[in-house]
Design a protein around this motif. Structure first.
Motif, mmCIF file in Angstrom:
data_model
loop_
_atom_site.group_PDB
_atom_site.id
_atom_site.type_symbol
_atom_site.label_atom_id
_atom_site.label_comp_id
_atom_site.label_asym_id
_atom_site.label_seq_id
_atom_site.Cartn_x
_atom_site.Cartn_y
_atom_site.Cartn_z
ATOM 1 N N GLY A 446 0.799 -1.216 0.000
ATOM 2 C CA GLY A 446 0.000 0.000 0.000
ATOM 3 C C GLY A 446 0.833 1.268 0.000
ATOM 4 O O GLY A 446 0.338 2.344 -0.341
ATOM 5 N N LEU A 447 2.098 1.166 0.391
ATOM 6 C CA LEU A 447 2.985 2.338 0.387
ATOM 7 C C LEU A 447 3.574 2.616 -0.989
ATOM 8 O O LEU A 447 4.194 3.659 -1.193
ATOM 9 C CB LEU A 447 4.126 2.140 1.393
ATOM 10 C CG LEU A 447 3.739 2.061 2.872
ATOM 11 C CD1 LEU A 447 4.978 1.790 3.713
ATOM 12 C CD2 LEU A 447 3.059 3.350 3.325
ATOM 13 N N LEU A 448 3.380 1.684 -1.933
ATOM 14 C CA LEU A 448 3.980 1.833 -3.257
ATOM 15 C C LEU A 448 3.150 2.735 -4.156
ATOM 16 O O LEU A 448 1.917 2.633 -4.204
ATOM 17 C CB LEU A 448 4.131 0.466 -3.918
ATOM 18 C CG LEU A 448 5.162 -0.477 -3.290
ATOM 19 C CD1 LEU A 448 5.061 -1.862 -3.922
ATOM 20 C CD2 LEU A 448 6.573 0.088 -3.458
ATOM 21 N N ALA A 449 3.837 3.601 -4.879
ATOM 22 C CA ALA A 449 3.189 4.416 -5.905
ATOM 23 C C ALA A 449 2.831 3.519 -7.088
ATOM 24 O O ALA A 449 3.329 2.390 -7.194
ATOM 25 C CB ALA A 449 4.138 5.532 -6.347
ATOM 26 N N PRO A 450 1.976 3.979 -8.006
ATOM 27 C CA PRO A 450 1.668 3.178 -9.195
ATOM 28 C C PRO A 450 2.950 2.753 -9.909
ATOM 29 O O PRO A 450 3.837 3.555 -10.151
ATOM 30 C CB PRO A 450 0.838 4.141 -10.050
ATOM 31 C CG PRO A 450 0.155 5.022 -9.046
ATOM 32 C CD PRO A 450 1.188 5.229 -7.964
ATOM 33 N N GLY A 451 3.036 1.473 -10.229
ATOM 34 C CA GLY A 451 4.225 0.950 -10.874
ATOM 35 C C GLY A 451 5.384 0.726 -9.930
ATOM 36 O O GLY A 451 6.492 0.416 -10.366
ATOM 37 N N GLY A 452 5.150 0.875 -8.625
ATOM 38 C CA GLY A 452 6.223 0.713 -7.653
ATOM 39 C C GLY A 452 6.626 -0.739 -7.473
ATOM 40 O O GLY A 452 5.913 -1.665 -7.886
ATOM 41 N N TRP A 453 7.770 -0.943 -6.844
ATOM 42 C CA TRP A 453 8.351 -2.276 -6.700
ATOM 43 C C TRP A 453 8.651 -2.599 -5.244
ATOM 44 O O TRP A 453 9.144 -1.760 -4.499
ATOM 45 C CB TRP A 453 9.658 -2.373 -7.487
ATOM 46 C CG TRP A 453 9.478 -2.433 -8.964
ATOM 47 C CD1 TRP A 453 9.207 -1.386 -9.812
ATOM 48 C CD2 TRP A 453 9.572 -3.589 -9.797
ATOM 49 N NE1 TRP A 453 9.127 -1.827 -11.101
ATOM 50 C CE2 TRP A 453 9.349 -3.176 -11.126
ATOM 51 C CE3 TRP A 453 9.842 -4.937 -9.543
ATOM 52 C CZ2 TRP A 453 9.371 -4.064 -12.203
ATOM 53 C CZ3 TRP A 453 9.863 -5.821 -10.610
ATOM 54 C CH2 TRP A 453 9.632 -5.384 -11.920
ATOM 55 N N LEU A 454 8.384 -3.859 -4.878
ATOM 56 C CA LEU A 454 8.783 -4.412 -3.596
ATOM 57 C C LEU A 454 9.927 -5.391 -3.854
ATOM 58 O O LEU A 454 9.781 -6.330 -4.637
ATOM 59 C CB LEU A 454 7.610 -5.146 -2.937
ATOM 60 C CG LEU A 454 7.876 -5.810 -1.580
ATOM 61 C CD1 LEU A 454 8.215 -4.766 -0.516
ATOM 62 C CD2 LEU A 454 6.660 -6.642 -1.143
ATOM 63 N N VAL A 455 11.076 -5.162 -3.221
ATOM 64 C CA VAL A 455 12.265 -5.999 -3.409
ATOM 65 C C VAL A 455 12.639 -6.601 -2.061
ATOM 66 O O VAL A 455 12.904 -5.865 -1.102
ATOM 67 C CB VAL A 455 13.444 -5.183 -3.983
ATOM 68 C CG1 VAL A 455 14.669 -6.076 -4.153
ATOM 69 C CG2 VAL A 455 13.049 -4.543 -5.315
ATOM 70 N N LEU A 456 12.655 -7.925 -1.994
ATOM 71 C CA LEU A 456 12.854 -8.620 -0.729
ATOM 72 C C LEU A 456 13.911 -9.708 -0.861
ATOM 73 O O LEU A 456 14.090 -10.287 -1.942
ATOM 74 C CB LEU A 456 11.555 -9.301 -0.272
ATOM 75 C CG LEU A 456 10.299 -8.447 -0.152
ATOM 76 C CD1 LEU A 456 9.105 -9.344 0.153
ATOM 77 C CD2 LEU A 456 10.474 -7.392 0.928
ATOM 78 N N SER A 457 14.576 -10.019 0.242
ATOM 79 C CA SER A 457 15.382 -11.235 0.340
ATOM 80 C C SER A 457 14.895 -11.988 1.570
ATOM 81 O O SER A 457 14.697 -11.384 2.626
ATOM 82 C CB SER A 457 16.876 -10.917 0.446
ATOM 83 O OG SER A 457 17.164 -10.150 1.600
#
Length: 542
Positions: A446-457
């Motif tokens: 929900g914190l991501l802007a349109p087209g935003g990405w979540l990057v996790l390890s």
């Protein structure tokens, strides 16, 4: 390079990859009839002057459909389809991760990690024997009897139940009608044999990784397991001896899995940032005013330690693991964002990057250098002031890095973080420490802007040495792990979590056949898919 990882390469590479930038120097000709129309107007200017030279020779081939577009420096770049774009992004991250291991004997390193797991299993059984259990052939105990006779405190009973499950699965215990007994060869794995095994793994780990602080920490925990089970020794005291971070820092940097993840995450964040703001000049940085410390979080929430993990609550293995600062729990006040107001950002300007559970800064230290040449506003967050204060000191020369408190186990809205405020959200091994991974990922999405990405390890398989150390700082989960009785979500469970959060999975590393694949440490990149850099649903299979 494994053949399966070479497949799907798009163009000669991306910045940071092999073979130079993904830029084609093309003549002013269109794929269709008619005259060329250069983006921005004007005539094409060849980089370095002279005539164009095709990478690999021959005639140009556009990577995607449509016409060539000029980059800001006058070069032409071919438009890529979403699938090709993600394949190129994956390749860049994979190449960067492999370069981080260029000087490592991977077979030896993987063997050392797997041997550490077997030594940790033997240490579990040894700890139970030191509590008077399974000491003689024929000794039989029920699960409840083990918990009672070992004086296991309530907060660790779930963990010790998992011990009994894996000891049975791995053949050190046998189960018969609800009774557990040691197998004939189990005694050979404890006592002097166990001491020799720890000495051997220390030497082998140092030879493979270049240092052995991880083994020092793991062995120290193994020796204190009876006291950890009873709560006589708090686990965080073993991770932060005398309040120091020497061991904690090593856990998230030393192993090959940590190095691989750092390299991949850094490349992903940097490439995504460059694509999100291609118009930014290479040296622009947001102006920063004087830094103010954020308010503390709600009453009663646990402090987090390395990589954002909670103290004795949820905590996990390398690269985002257990946590909590040695100073104890912070005083809590109303939760707020940086500078005491909701965290927001404009649609234009620097790329807005949020790192959650930053802890000792292992992921941060890999990502920040990769952002050189990118106009970025980087927000370093953790639930613990212990880590935030130390990070401020270490990173004081980077004016574009800010610091704030964020608890991943609570809705970020009341903490001062506005929806759609970030282009990229990064988490280095922290979400396995969340009480409810689904809720935490949904909040971050929900914190991501349109087209935003979540990057996790994240780790996706059980790690036995973590079960004898960091797991004592983890709270019982309320998500899919509660159903399986495991410490970590599996790969399939992680994919389901991302899907349920409404994200489109684009990258999962390492790929099939990679030497590190069987160790289960994964890097994920997923996008909202509804703005710049959007991808199609079928990319989940790439």
């Amino acid at each position: 390079m494994p053949a399966d990882r070479a497949a799907g390469r798009v163009g000669p590479g991306l910045p940071g990859g092999r073979g130079g930038p993904l830029v084609r120097r093309c003549p002013p000709e269109r794929a269709s009839d008619g005259e060329p129309e250069w983006v921005g107007g004007g005539e094409p200017e060849w980089v370095g002057g002279g005539e164009p030279e095709w990478v690999g020779g021959g005639e140009p081939e556009w990577v995607g459909d449509g016409e060539p577009k000029r980059a800001s420096d006058g070069e032409e770049v071919a438009a890529m389809s979403p699938a090709q774009d993600v394949a190129a992004l994956t390749r860049a991250a994979s190449d960067a991760a492999d370069r981080a291991l260029a000087d490592v004997d991977l077979d030896r390193a993987v063997a050392a990690i797997e041997r550490l797991g077997r030594v940790a299993l033997a240490s579990m059984l040894d700890a139970l024997r030191r509590r008077g259990l399974f000491t003689a052939p024929g000794d039989r105990h029920t699960v409840q009897e083990v918990l009672t006779r070992a004086h296991v405190v309530p907060e660790h009973r779930g963990l010790i139940r998992r011990w009994l499950t894996v000891l049975t699965r791995e053949g050190l215990l046998a189960e018969d009608g609800g009774w557990l007994c040691a197998t004939p060869g189990a005694a050979e794995a404890t006592g002097p044999a166990l001491d020799r095994a720890w000495a051997w793994i220390g030497t082998e780990w140092r030879a493979a990784m270049g240092a052995a602080l991880t083994i020092e920490y793991a062995r120290r925990n193994a020796e204190r397991l009876p006291d950890l089970m009873t709560g006589a020794v708090p686990a965080f005291m073993l991770l932060f001896p005398e309040g120091g971070m020497r061991l904690a820092r090593a856990l998230y940097r030393e192993s090959v899995t940590a190095r691989y993840q750092h390299g991949a995450v850094a490349a992903l964040v940097a490439e995504i940032a460059r694509r999100r703001r291609p118009e930014q000049g290479p040296e622009r940085r947001p102006e920063q005013g004087p830094e103010r410390r954020p308010e503390r979080g709600p009453e009663g929430r646990p402090e987090r330690g390395p990589e954002g993990r909670p103290e004795r609550g949820p905590e996990r293995g390398p690269e985002g693991r257990p946590e909590r600062g040695p100073e104890g729990r912070p005083e809590r006040g109303p939760e707020r964002g940086p500078e005491g107001r909701p965290v927001q950002g404009s649609e234009r300007g620097p790329v807005r990057i949020l790192e959650v559970g930053a802890g000792t800064g292992a992921t941060t230290e890999a990502v920040l250098p990769a952002l050189d040449g990118v106009a970025a506003d980087y927000l370093y967050t953790d639930v613990s002031r212990y880590f935030l204060d130390r990070a401020r000191e270490r990173l004081r020369d980077r004016a574009w890095v800010r610091f704030a408190r964020l608890d991943i186990d609570a809705d970020p809205g009341p903490q001062g973080y506005a929806p759609g405020s970030f282009d990229v959200v990064v988490g280095g091994g922290v979400l396995n420490a969340a009480r409810d991974t689904d809720a935490s990922v949904r909040w971050l999405a929900g914190l991501l802007a349109p087209g935003g990405w979540l990057v996790l390890s994240e780790p996706t398989v059980e790690e036995y040495w973590v079960m004898t150390s960091l797991a004592f700082m983890m709270a019982d989960p309320g998500d899919g792990r509660a159903e399986t009785g495991a410490t970590f979500l599996t790969l399939d469970q992680w994919h389901a979590v991302l899907d349920r959060a409404g994200l489109r999975r684009a990258v999962t590393l390492p790929g099939a056949g990679h030497p590190l694949e069987r160790l289960g440490h994964r890097v994920f990149a997923a996008t909202t898919g509804d703005g710049p850099g959007a991808v199609s649903p079928d990319l989940a299979q790439l």
